[in-house]
Design a protein around this motif. Structure first.
Motif, PDB file in Angstrom:
ATOM      1  N   CYS A   8      14.403  -7.291   2.750  1.00  0.00           N
ATOM      2  CA  CYS A   8      15.647  -6.542   2.581  1.00  0.00           C
ATOM      3  C   CYS A   8      16.815  -7.487   2.796  1.00  0.00           C
ATOM      4  CB  CYS A   8      15.716  -5.327   3.500  1.00  0.00           C
ATOM      5  SG  CYS A   8      16.062  -5.688   5.213  1.00  0.00           S
ATOM      6  N   ARG A   9      17.875  -7.224   2.043  1.00  0.00           N
ATOM      7  CA  ARG A   9      19.054  -8.080   2.141  1.00  0.00           C
ATOM      8  C   ARG A   9      20.294  -7.232   2.356  1.00  0.00           C
ATOM      9  NH1 ARG A   9      16.949 -10.298  -2.847  1.00  0.00           N
ATOM     10  NH2 ARG A   9      15.387 -11.840  -2.305  1.00  0.00           N
ATOM     11  N   LEU A  11      21.276  -4.921   4.287  1.00  0.00           N
ATOM     12  CA  LEU A  11      21.062  -3.477   4.277  1.00  0.00           C
ATOM     13  C   LEU A  11      22.096  -2.764   5.148  1.00  0.00           C
ATOM     14  CD1 LEU A  11      18.801  -1.922   2.906  1.00  0.00           C
ATOM     15  CD2 LEU A  11      17.542  -1.988   5.070  1.00  0.00           C
ATOM     16  N   SER A  29      19.249  -8.261   7.169  1.00  0.00           N
ATOM     17  CA  SER A  29      18.398  -8.988   6.230  1.00  0.00           C
ATOM     18  C   SER A  29      17.118  -9.369   6.963  1.00  0.00           C
ATOM     19  CB  SER A  29      19.091 -10.255   5.727  1.00  0.00           C
ATOM     20  OG  SER A  29      20.276  -9.898   5.045  1.00  0.00           O
ATOM     21  N   LYS A  60      17.838   6.660   1.705  1.00  0.00           N
ATOM     22  CA  LYS A  60      18.530   5.731   0.807  1.00  0.00           C
ATOM     23  C   LYS A  60      19.584   4.933   1.566  1.00  0.00           C
ATOM     24  CE  LYS A  60      18.085   7.407  -3.895  1.00  0.00           C
ATOM     25  NZ  LYS A  60      16.839   6.643  -3.992  1.00  0.00           N
ATOM     26  N   GLY A  64      23.140  -3.042  -0.003  1.00  0.00           N
ATOM     27  CA  GLY A  64      22.048  -3.993   0.126  1.00  0.00           C
ATOM     28  C   GLY A  64      20.858  -3.584  -0.721  1.00  0.00           C
ATOM     29  N   GLU A  65      19.761  -4.332  -0.598  1.00  0.00           N
ATOM     30  CA  GLU A  65      18.592  -3.998  -1.412  1.00  0.00           C
ATOM     31  C   GLU A  65      17.307  -4.194  -0.636  1.00  0.00           C
ATOM     32  OE1 GLU A  65      18.558  -6.493  -4.834  1.00  0.00           O
ATOM     33  OE2 GLU A  65      18.262  -8.328  -3.678  1.00  0.00           O
ATOM     34  N   ILE A  66      16.274  -3.480  -1.094  1.00  0.00           N
ATOM     35  CA  ILE A  66      14.952  -3.578  -0.483  1.00  0.00           C
ATOM     36  C   ILE A  66      13.941  -3.838  -1.588  1.00  0.00           C
ATOM     37  CG2 ILE A  66      13.173  -2.369   0.836  1.00  0.00           C
ATOM     38  CD1 ILE A  66      15.458  -0.515   1.828  1.00  0.00           C
ATOM     39  N   LEU A  67      13.147  -4.904  -1.409  1.00  0.00           N
ATOM     40  CA  LEU A  67      12.100  -5.206  -2.381  1.00  0.00           C
ATOM     41  C   LEU A  67      10.745  -4.991  -1.725  1.00  0.00           C
ATOM     42  CD1 LEU A  67      13.512  -8.631  -3.662  1.00  0.00           C
ATOM     43  CD2 LEU A  67      13.961  -6.366  -4.598  1.00  0.00           C
ATOM     44  N   ASN A  72      12.321  -3.650  -6.621  1.00  0.00           N
ATOM     45  CA  ASN A  72      13.450  -3.018  -5.966  1.00  0.00           C
ATOM     46  C   ASN A  72      13.235  -1.507  -5.830  1.00  0.00           C
ATOM     47  OD1 ASN A  72      15.988  -2.156  -5.191  1.00  0.00           O
ATOM     48  ND2 ASN A  72      16.968  -3.850  -6.300  1.00  0.00           N
ATOM     49  N   GLU A  74      15.325   0.765  -5.173  1.00  0.00           N
ATOM     50  CA  GLU A  74      16.420   1.482  -5.843  1.00  0.00           C
ATOM     51  C   GLU A  74      16.084   1.812  -7.293  1.00  0.00           C
ATOM     52  OE1 GLU A  74      19.890   2.676  -5.633  1.00  0.00           O
ATOM     53  OE2 GLU A  74      18.937   2.847  -3.673  1.00  0.00           O
ATOM     54  N   GLN A  75      15.341   0.896  -7.929  1.00  0.00           N
ATOM     55  CA  GLN A  75      15.095   1.052  -9.366  1.00  0.00           C
ATOM     56  C   GLN A  75      13.876   1.907  -9.679  1.00  0.00           C
ATOM     57  OE1 GLN A  75      15.218  -3.045 -10.469  1.00  0.00           O
ATOM     58  NE2 GLN A  75      17.442  -3.118 -10.178  1.00  0.00           N
TER      59      GLN A  75
END
Ligand SMILES: Nc1ncnc2c1ncn2[C@@H]1O[C@H](COP(=O)(O)OP(=O)(O)O)[C@@H](O)[C@H]1O
Ligand SMILES: [Mg+2]
Length: 231
Positions: A8-9, A11, A29, A60, A64-67, A72, A74-75
């Protein structure tokens, strides 16, 4: 370095409405490697549960993003996320979240029932045995103590052999002896098939059993070695 299961970056998570905002995760992160046993300690209210909910896709993020294995969150569509959560992620809720109309055995097998899989009765019997729940297998949650409910929740989280197991204070309601048994169970699961584990706990001794100890304070991860009070 091992491959990460979760990255995660930056977040961020804010609770509240337009009038009253409360940012509780301030740009975290983090990389969690496959097969590594992590623990996380931090005071009550520091954001541990929120961070676990974000990383497992139950909540949610606002930034930031979580992989998860490079994908991802989010996607993903809701359906995709739900399927991946069921297959790859195990979650032990701080408040158990057992289904009251199902027995201990059925609660533990629930992820497989929902998935329409063949039920792995041998593995679930082993889980019941190791968690000391065999004689309680046909009871309902309201016929169990808090500790027994908590152990059932642990069994359910592990039944699909998830790639990553999040456990939110899974020994919070257990006495010392039972806490040790639960830790031994998690360690044996870890040895057996090497999931990544992130164990949230207040108990420093328990935390030290992990390979990596993370510290969270006021919604921020502390740099290793900068944890207040740690030796
Ligand atoms: N659903 C929510 N709505 C508003 N505030 C919340 C909610 N959940 C948690 N909080 C607040 O966010 C902060 C972090 O909570 P939490 O993640 O539960 O911390 P911890 O698990 O470390 O005790 C606390 O101040 C808490 O009051
Ligand atoms: Mg919590």
């Amino acid at each position: 370095m091992n491959t990460p299961i979760i990255v995660c970056r930056n977040l961020k998570k804010t609770y509240g409405n337009r009038q009253r905002k409360n940012e509780v995760i301030h740009g975290i992160s983090l990389e969690l490697e496959k097969g590594t046993f992590y623990s996380m300690i931090g005071k009550s209210g520091s954001g541990k549960t929120t961070l676990l909910y974000l990383l497992s896709g139950l909540l949610k993020a606002d930034g930031g993003e979580i992989l998860l294995e490079g994908k991802n969150l989010e996607q993903m569509t809701e359906a995709e996320l739900e399927r991946i959560r069921r297959k790859k992620i195990g979650f032990v809720f701080q408040d158990y979240q057992l289904l009251p109309e199902l027995t201990v055995r059925e609660n533990i097998l629930l992820p497989q029932i929902l998935d329409g899989q063949d039920l792995d009765e041998e593995w679930s019997s082993q889980i019941l045995e190791k968690l000391g729940l065999t004689s309680l297998a046909d009871r309902f949650p309201d016929e169990l103590s808090g500790g027994e409910q908590q152990r059932t929740a642990i069994g359910r989280a592990i039944v699909n052999r998830p790639d990553i197991l999040f456990a939110d204070e899974p020994t919070g309601n257990l006495d010392n002896k039972t806490s040790e048994e639960v830790l031994d169970f998690l360690l044996s699961v870890h040895r057996e098939y090497r999931p990544a584990i992130l164990l949230v706990t207040h108990d420093l001794d328990l935390a030290r059993s992990a390979e990596v100890v993370l510290h969270i304070a006021d919604g921020r991860l502390l740099e290793p070695g900068k944890a207040g009070g740690e030796q």
